[in-house]
Write a protein that holds these residues in place. Structure first.
Motif, PDB file in Angstrom:
ATOM      1  N   VAL A 375       0.818  -1.211   0.000  1.00 41.37           N
ATOM      2  CA  VAL A 375       0.000   0.000   0.000  1.00 41.37           C
ATOM      3  C   VAL A 375       0.850   1.258   0.000  1.00 41.37           C
ATOM      4  CG1 VAL A 375      -0.290   0.378   2.503  1.00 41.37           C
ATOM      5  CG2 VAL A 375      -2.176   0.871   0.931  1.00 41.37           C
ATOM      6  N   LEU A 376       2.010   1.216   0.636  1.00 46.76           N
ATOM      7  CA  LEU A 376       2.858   2.404   0.697  1.00 46.76           C
ATOM      8  C   LEU A 376       3.479   2.735  -0.657  1.00 46.76           C
ATOM      9  CD1 LEU A 376       4.547   1.805   4.157  1.00 46.76           C
ATOM     10  CD2 LEU A 376       3.064   3.730   3.561  1.00 46.76           C
ATOM     11  N   GLY A 377       3.778   1.721  -1.450  1.00 44.79           N
ATOM     12  CA  GLY A 377       4.439   1.967  -2.728  1.00 44.79           C
ATOM     13  C   GLY A 377       3.516   2.021  -3.920  1.00 44.79           C
ATOM     14  N   ARG A 378       2.216   1.770  -3.721  1.00 41.02           N
ATOM     15  CA  ARG A 378       1.300   1.608  -4.850  1.00 41.02           C
ATOM     16  C   ARG A 378       1.232   2.840  -5.756  1.00 41.02           C
ATOM     17  NH1 ARG A 378      -1.035   1.653  -8.778  1.00 41.02           N
ATOM     18  NH2 ARG A 378      -2.953   0.580  -9.419  1.00 41.02           N
ATOM     19  N   ALA A 379       1.263   4.041  -5.201  1.00 47.94           N
ATOM     20  CA  ALA A 379       1.116   5.261  -6.006  1.00 47.94           C
ATOM     21  C   ALA A 379       2.421   5.713  -6.637  1.00 47.94           C
ATOM     22  CB  ALA A 379       0.539   6.383  -5.150  1.00 47.94           C
ATOM     23  N   GLY A 380       3.551   5.079  -6.258  1.00 45.68           N
ATOM     24  CA  GLY A 380       4.840   5.512  -6.803  1.00 45.68           C
ATOM     25  C   GLY A 380       5.279   6.836  -6.206  1.00 45.68           C
ATOM     26  N   ILE A 381       6.381   7.374  -6.728  1.00 46.24           N
ATOM     27  CA  ILE A 381       6.929   8.616  -6.177  1.00 46.24           C
ATOM     28  C   ILE A 381       7.055   9.704  -7.238  1.00 46.24           C
ATOM     29  CG2 ILE A 381       8.179   7.394  -4.354  1.00 46.24           C
ATOM     30  CD1 ILE A 381      10.756   7.907  -6.016  1.00 46.24           C
ATOM     31  N   SER A 382       6.283   9.604  -8.324  1.00 51.97           N
ATOM     32  CA  SER A 382       6.379  10.620  -9.370  1.00 51.97           C
ATOM     33  C   SER A 382       5.873  11.981  -8.892  1.00 51.97           C
ATOM     34  CB  SER A 382       5.588  10.179 -10.605  1.00 51.97           C
ATOM     35  OG  SER A 382       4.213   9.998 -10.288  1.00 51.97           O
ATOM     36  N   LYS A 383       4.942  11.975  -7.924  1.00 61.19           N
ATOM     37  CA  LYS A 383       4.409  13.237  -7.400  1.00 61.19           C
ATOM     38  C   LYS A 383       5.051  13.621  -6.077  1.00 61.19           C
ATOM     39  CE  LYS A 383      -0.094  12.711  -9.660  1.00 61.19           C
ATOM     40  NZ  LYS A 383      -1.573  12.586  -9.464  1.00 61.19           N
ATOM     41  N   THR A 384       5.117  12.696  -5.155  1.00 59.94           N
ATOM     42  CA  THR A 384       5.749  12.945  -3.854  1.00 59.94           C
ATOM     43  C   THR A 384       6.464  11.677  -3.414  1.00 59.94           C
ATOM     44  OG1 THR A 384       3.765  12.254  -2.657  1.00 59.94           O
ATOM     45  CG2 THR A 384       4.006  14.613  -3.102  1.00 59.94           C
ATOM     46  N   ASP A 385       7.420  11.839  -2.510  1.00 61.70           N
ATOM     47  CA  ASP A 385       8.086  10.674  -1.937  1.00 61.70           C
ATOM     48  C   ASP A 385       7.102   9.881  -1.096  1.00 61.70           C
ATOM     49  OD1 ASP A 385      10.985  10.491  -2.583  1.00 61.70           O
ATOM     50  OD2 ASP A 385      10.965  12.579  -1.910  1.00 61.70           O
ATOM     51  N   ILE A 386       7.437   8.639  -0.807  1.00 63.13           N
ATOM     52  CA  ILE A 386       6.601   7.813   0.053  1.00 63.13           C
ATOM     53  C   ILE A 386       6.506   8.473   1.419  1.00 63.13           C
ATOM     54  CG2 ILE A 386       6.415   5.576   1.213  1.00 63.13           C
ATOM     55  CD1 ILE A 386       7.685   4.327  -1.273  1.00 63.13           C
ATOM     56  N   ASN A 387       5.288   8.682   1.881  1.00 66.01           N
ATOM     57  CA  ASN A 387       5.031   9.441   3.111  1.00 66.01           C
ATOM     58  C   ASN A 387       5.575  10.869   3.040  1.00 66.01           C
ATOM     59  OD1 ASN A 387       5.600   6.383   4.744  1.00 66.01           O
ATOM     60  ND2 ASN A 387       3.618   7.413   4.780  1.00 66.01           N
ATOM     61  N   GLY A 388       5.864  11.356   1.831  1.00 66.37           N
ATOM     62  CA  GLY A 388       6.364  12.715   1.671  1.00 66.37           C
ATOM     63  C   GLY A 388       7.781  12.914   2.161  1.00 66.37           C
ATOM     64  N   ILE A 389       8.533  11.820   2.376  1.00 69.12           N
ATOM     65  CA  ILE A 389       9.867  11.888   2.986  1.00 69.12           C
ATOM     66  C   ILE A 389      10.861  11.166   2.083  1.00 69.12           C
ATOM     67  CG2 ILE A 389      11.229  11.364   5.047  1.00 69.12           C
ATOM     68  CD1 ILE A 389       8.603  11.175   6.616  1.00 69.12           C
ATOM     69  N   ILE A 390      11.927  11.822   1.677  1.00 70.90           N
ATOM     70  CA  ILE A 390      12.866  11.217   0.733  1.00 70.90           C
ATOM     71  C   ILE A 390      13.517   9.968   1.315  1.00 70.90           C
ATOM     72  CG2 ILE A 390      14.758  12.775   1.412  1.00 70.90           C
ATOM     73  CD1 ILE A 390      15.720  12.561  -1.538  1.00 70.90           C
ATOM     74  N   ASP A 391      13.908  10.020   2.588  1.00 70.00           N
ATOM     75  CA  ASP A 391      14.545   8.824   3.146  1.00 70.00           C
ATOM     76  C   ASP A 391      13.554   7.676   3.302  1.00 70.00           C
ATOM     77  OD1 ASP A 391      14.289  11.205   4.891  1.00 70.00           O
ATOM     78  OD2 ASP A 391      14.332   9.798   6.553  1.00 70.00           O
ATOM     79  N   TYR A 392      12.249   7.971   3.374  1.00 67.77           N
ATOM     80  CA  TYR A 392      11.278   6.890   3.454  1.00 67.77           C
ATOM     81  C   TYR A 392      11.105   6.200   2.103  1.00 67.77           C
ATOM     82  CZ  TYR A 392       9.863   7.664   8.278  1.00 67.77           C
ATOM     83  OH  TYR A 392       9.845   7.730   9.651  1.00 67.77           O
ATOM     84  N   SER A 393      11.317   6.918   1.001  1.00 68.35           N
ATOM     85  CA  SER A 393      11.355   6.248  -0.305  1.00 68.35           C
ATOM     86  C   SER A 393      12.518   5.268  -0.354  1.00 68.35           C
ATOM     87  CB  SER A 393      11.498   7.279  -1.427  1.00 68.35           C
ATOM     88  OG  SER A 393      10.328   8.067  -1.550  1.00 68.35           O
ATOM     89  N   LEU A 394      13.644   5.649   0.237  1.00 73.85           N
ATOM     90  CA  LEU A 394      14.818   4.771   0.274  1.00 73.85           C
ATOM     91  C   LEU A 394      14.573   3.581   1.210  1.00 73.85           C
ATOM     92  CD1 LEU A 394      17.578   7.531   0.487  1.00 73.85           C
ATOM     93  CD2 LEU A 394      16.662   6.434  -1.559  1.00 73.85           C
ATOM     94  N   TRP A 395      13.995   3.864   2.375  1.00 73.22           N
ATOM     95  CA  TRP A 395      13.708   2.790   3.321  1.00 73.22           C
ATOM     96  C   TRP A 395      12.734   1.777   2.717  1.00 73.22           C
ATOM     97  CZ3 TRP A 395      16.707   1.418   6.929  1.00 73.22           C
ATOM     98  CH2 TRP A 395      17.339   2.315   7.797  1.00 73.22           C
ATOM     99  N   TRP A 396      11.802   2.250   1.875  1.00 73.71           N
ATOM    100  CA  TRP A 396      10.843   1.333   1.261  1.00 73.71           C
ATOM    101  C   TRP A 396      11.561   0.299   0.399  1.00 73.71           C
ATOM    102  CZ3 TRP A 396       9.137   0.742  -3.988  1.00 73.71           C
ATOM    103  CH2 TRP A 396       7.990  -0.051  -4.145  1.00 73.71           C
ATOM    104  N   ILE A 397      12.576   0.726  -0.357  1.00 70.70           N
ATOM    105  CA  ILE A 397      13.343  -0.215  -1.184  1.00 70.70           C
ATOM    106  C   ILE A 397      14.164  -1.153  -0.303  1.00 70.70           C
ATOM    107  CG2 ILE A 397      15.171  -0.402  -2.911  1.00 70.70           C
ATOM    108  CD1 ILE A 397      14.181   2.338  -3.979  1.00 70.70           C
ATOM    109  N   ILE A 398      14.804  -0.588   0.722  1.00 72.43           N
ATOM    110  CA  ILE A 398      15.587  -1.415   1.649  1.00 72.43           C
ATOM    111  C   ILE A 398      14.686  -2.445   2.330  1.00 72.43           C
ATOM    112  CG2 ILE A 398      16.953  -1.359   3.779  1.00 72.43           C
ATOM    113  CD1 ILE A 398      17.790   1.549   2.878  1.00 72.43           C
TER     114      ILE A 398
END
Length: 707
Positions: A375-398
């Motif tokens: 659910v966190l990654g479903r919308a992608g990050i083309s508009k905003t980072d996951i949870n609006g936080i750049i490091d959370y986009s990274l944590w999602w991949i990790i």
């Protein structure tokens, strides 16, 4: 035989774990019983009982559709509960118009087809309309005459306020068939997602957490104590609407003049003479003008789990810390792994990176992690980072990489891989020629502490690329895996030139400020693996003293303790754990807090965000000891996906005895050490690496440890 709790698709609310029916090796469970805080604790069965059926036909949904709808409902509930929480980011809205189809070989089929659908729709055979139907939860039937030779059966469904879904119980069109496909607006046809039926017969997306009746355990004046932090609906029998005040602490419950409430205290009538809180409440203490305790209870909400994992040792404080960490996480398990039960009640990707590891050691439940990642990654990050936080986009991949390591869910990776690949590409597009990612125009969090965080961000970016390479390799994209390995290697070289200080023997917080050293960049360098062997001594010295600013939360303190353990300083890790998590226990905590400062006293301990009781006293990111105690002290860590190969490296120091049970998809690992005698149980299908030996299961091994 492999005992897998991971179906090809999924089941809503929990995966039915077959190894919950017996406790294989009870030492850790038995020796930790004195520390049990959970009123729904069981090491041998799911508590409370699941409402899901086993076997038979499954409900069909679109991939990530049920999860996205449930998140939408959770977000609406935070508004109803008047929670003071912001939830940035972009999230997918479940489609209201979808189609399901099943292609069959041309064969003459006849007879009745019984189905149940969420939504109204139309049924087509080979693109020819068979009939239409309106909204209804009741079962329906249509008849195929003997002259039909269906090559394709299709349902077009539409709904007003929930995700379309389909169930066909039996026959050649049964939704148990894994060849069913799904599509929606602009989406290509792809495999439909399967969820187990509910025993109550309702569609899975409407299923709520089970409620367990709990009563107060003590009373002083008008203040009732339920004995532990709980989450649920307060119910009171009284002729008139009762007045209530609740708190995670006595300070919060007794402060009736507080204007900054963290959750709604509205009581509604649900039966003549009975009142219920409109929204579930997170609390331990209840203040009310109703003095008859027999009329007061909480319908506490619990996600069905089995305490498959256990930890106990000769230091009772460490045993209690592990148990209370597991209970902290358990209260934060609902539709997803949420952040905290009082204030957030929503999933966050960075927090998930810690809480999923605690889940792996305490409960071994992959389904709730899968849903959270999805659910966190479903919308992608083309508009905003996951949870609006750049490091959370990274944590999602990790976290996607870690999910495979701890749970081995290849089907999930197959579904998620296109989004993971796209996320990596978009992150790469934000980099300068040196490969450094830019935190501009987004929120750089890392931790609740004001310091320079540039290097810590780049280390997480390196870690995400390494994780991306591993995920690409699992997905069979060898060329892409090589690309991300080389990209990470280049970034490491450039980052070492700019941010590693030979003089200070530490990573700089930001190369623009060469005198500033922070703990975050250095312990993240250790646990990510970017730190070279010759850098570890310097980093170890830095982390062993208190010259640098302390981390801001138990979230990051957990990662720091992991790093300290990997550096071989287990005594320091234990000391720090007892100071922070043990410090919370000494203050009466039954679950662990969002932040902790031993210098704070009285009501100031509970203030946060400029509000007197905004600090969450049950926060999933603080459940780290459930993972890092057995991983650090005993070296029990997965080396291949799903614990197929795992390490054993005990370093018990002055502890007289220690034991742990760790759940895996293959069964439970048990390690029991008493003095210098160690006994290890290796599950069938796994290999333990211990002192250079490869020990294949199933077997029980006894060794004498060197002093």
């Amino acid at each position: 035989m492999k005992l897998s709790g991971i179906p090809r698709s999924g089941s809503w609310l929990l995966v039915l774990l077959p190894w919950c029916t017996a406790v294989f090796g009870q030492t850790a469970h038995e020796k930790s019983r004195f520390a049990i805080i959970d009123p729904q604790y069981s090491p041998s069965k799911l508590m409370p009982a699941t409402n899901l059926k086993t076997g038979g036909a499954t409900w069909l949904y679109g991939p990530a559709e049920l999860e996205s709808w449930r998140l939408q409902i959770l977000r609406e509930k935070t508004v109803t509960a008047k929670l003071q929480v912001g939830y940035p980011g972009t999230f997918h809205t479940a489609y209201s118009r979808t189609s399901f189809r099943l292609k069959l070989d041309n064969q003459v089929l006849s007879g009745k087809v019984h189905f149940q659908a969420v939504g109204k729709g139309s049924v087509y055979i080979n693109d020819l309309l068979l009939f239409r139907f309106n909204d209804s939860d009741s079962a329906r039937t249509f008849i195929l005459s003997g002259n039909k030779s269906p090559g394709e059966l299709r349902f077009d469904l539409s709904t007003a306020a929930e995700p379309p879904a389909l169930l066909i119980l039996d026959g050649p069109f049964s939704t148990q068939n894994q060849d069913w496909e799904w599509t929606a607006e602009g989406e290509k046809w792809q495999p439909a997602f399967h969820f187990a039926q509910t025993k109550s017969g309702i569609p899975p997306h409407r299923l709520e957490s089970s409620a367990v009746v709990l009563k107060p355990v003590s009373k002083q004046d008008d203040l009732y104590d339920f004995g532990r932090e709980i989450f649920g609906f307060v119910t009171i029998r009284n002729p008139e609407r009762p007045k209530i005040s609740v708190g995670e602490s006595t300070w919060e419950a007794l402060d009736t003049l507080n204007k900054d409430l963290e959750q709604s205290l509205e009581m509604i009538s649900d039966d003549p003479g009975r009142w219920r809180s409109k929204s579930p409440l997170a609390f331990r203490y209840l203040l009310t003008d109703v003095r008859n305790s027999k009329e007061i209870q909480c319908n506490a909400l619990f996600y069905p789990v089995c305490y498959q994992g256990a930890f106990a040792c000769s230091d009772p404080i460490l045993t209690r810390i592990w148990m209370n960490s597991a209970y902290t996480l358990r209260l934060c398990m609902h539709d997803f792994l949420i952040d905290g039960v009082k204030r957030d009640r929503l999933p966050w990707a960075g927090d998930l990176a810690m809480s999923m590891m605690a889940d792996a050691y305490a409960f071994g439940d992959p389904e709730i992690v899968r849903r959270s990642l999805t659910v966190l990654g479903r919308a992608g990050i083309s508009k905003t980072d996951i949870n609006g936080i750049i490091d959370y986009s990274l944590w999602w991949i990790i976290a996607q990489d870690h999910y495979q390591l701890y749970f081995g869910d290849a089907a999930h990776l197959k579904r998620e891989w296109p989004r993971i690949r796209e996320t990596l590409d978009q992150l790469k597009s934000r980099c300068n020629p040196s490969g450094f990612i830019s935190p501009e125009k987004t929120w750089l969090f890392i931790d609740w502490v004001k310091q320079e965080k540039w290097t810590a961000l780049q280390i997480l970016w390196w870690w995400a690329q390494q994780s991306g390479a591993k995920l690409a390799d699992r997905a069979g994209e060898r060329q892409l895996a090589e690309y991300w390995k080389n990209s990470a290697l280049s970034l490491k070289g450039n980052l070492k030139k700019t941010s590693w200080s030979d003089r200070k023997q530490a990573w700089l917080a930001n190369p623009e400020f060469p005198e500033i050293i922070t703990r975050h960049a250095n312990f993240l360098a250790v646990i990510s693996g970017i730190a070279d062997e010759n850098q570890l001594d310097g980093i170890g010295k830095l982390l062993s003293d208190d010259q640098t600013i302390a981390v801001g939360t138990p979230y990051m303190a957990g990662f720091e303790n992991m790093a300290i353990a990997r550096l071989g300083d287990i005594p320091s890790m234990i000391t720090r754990t007892k100071a922070s998590w043990g410090g919370m226990l000494s203050q009466g905590a039954t679950t662990f807090w969002e932040a902790y400062d031993s210098g704070q006293q009285g009501s100031e301990q509970y203030s946060f965000y400029g509000r007197p009781y905004a600090k969450s006293l049950c926060h999933a990111w603080s459940a780290g000891p459930a993972a890092f105690l057995p991983a650090g002290i005993l070296g029990l860590k997965p080396l291949e996906d799903g614990w197929k190969r795992f390490s054993v490296h005990p370093d018990i120091g002055t502890l007289q005895w220690i034991c742990a049970t760790v759940p895996t998809p293959y069964g439970r690992i048990n390690l029991d050490i008493n003095g210098n005698k160690a006994t290890l149980t290796v599950p069938d299908g796994t290999i333990a690496e211990w002192n250079g030996e490869q020990l294949a299961g199933p077997q029980k091994i006894t060794r004498t440890l060197a002093h």
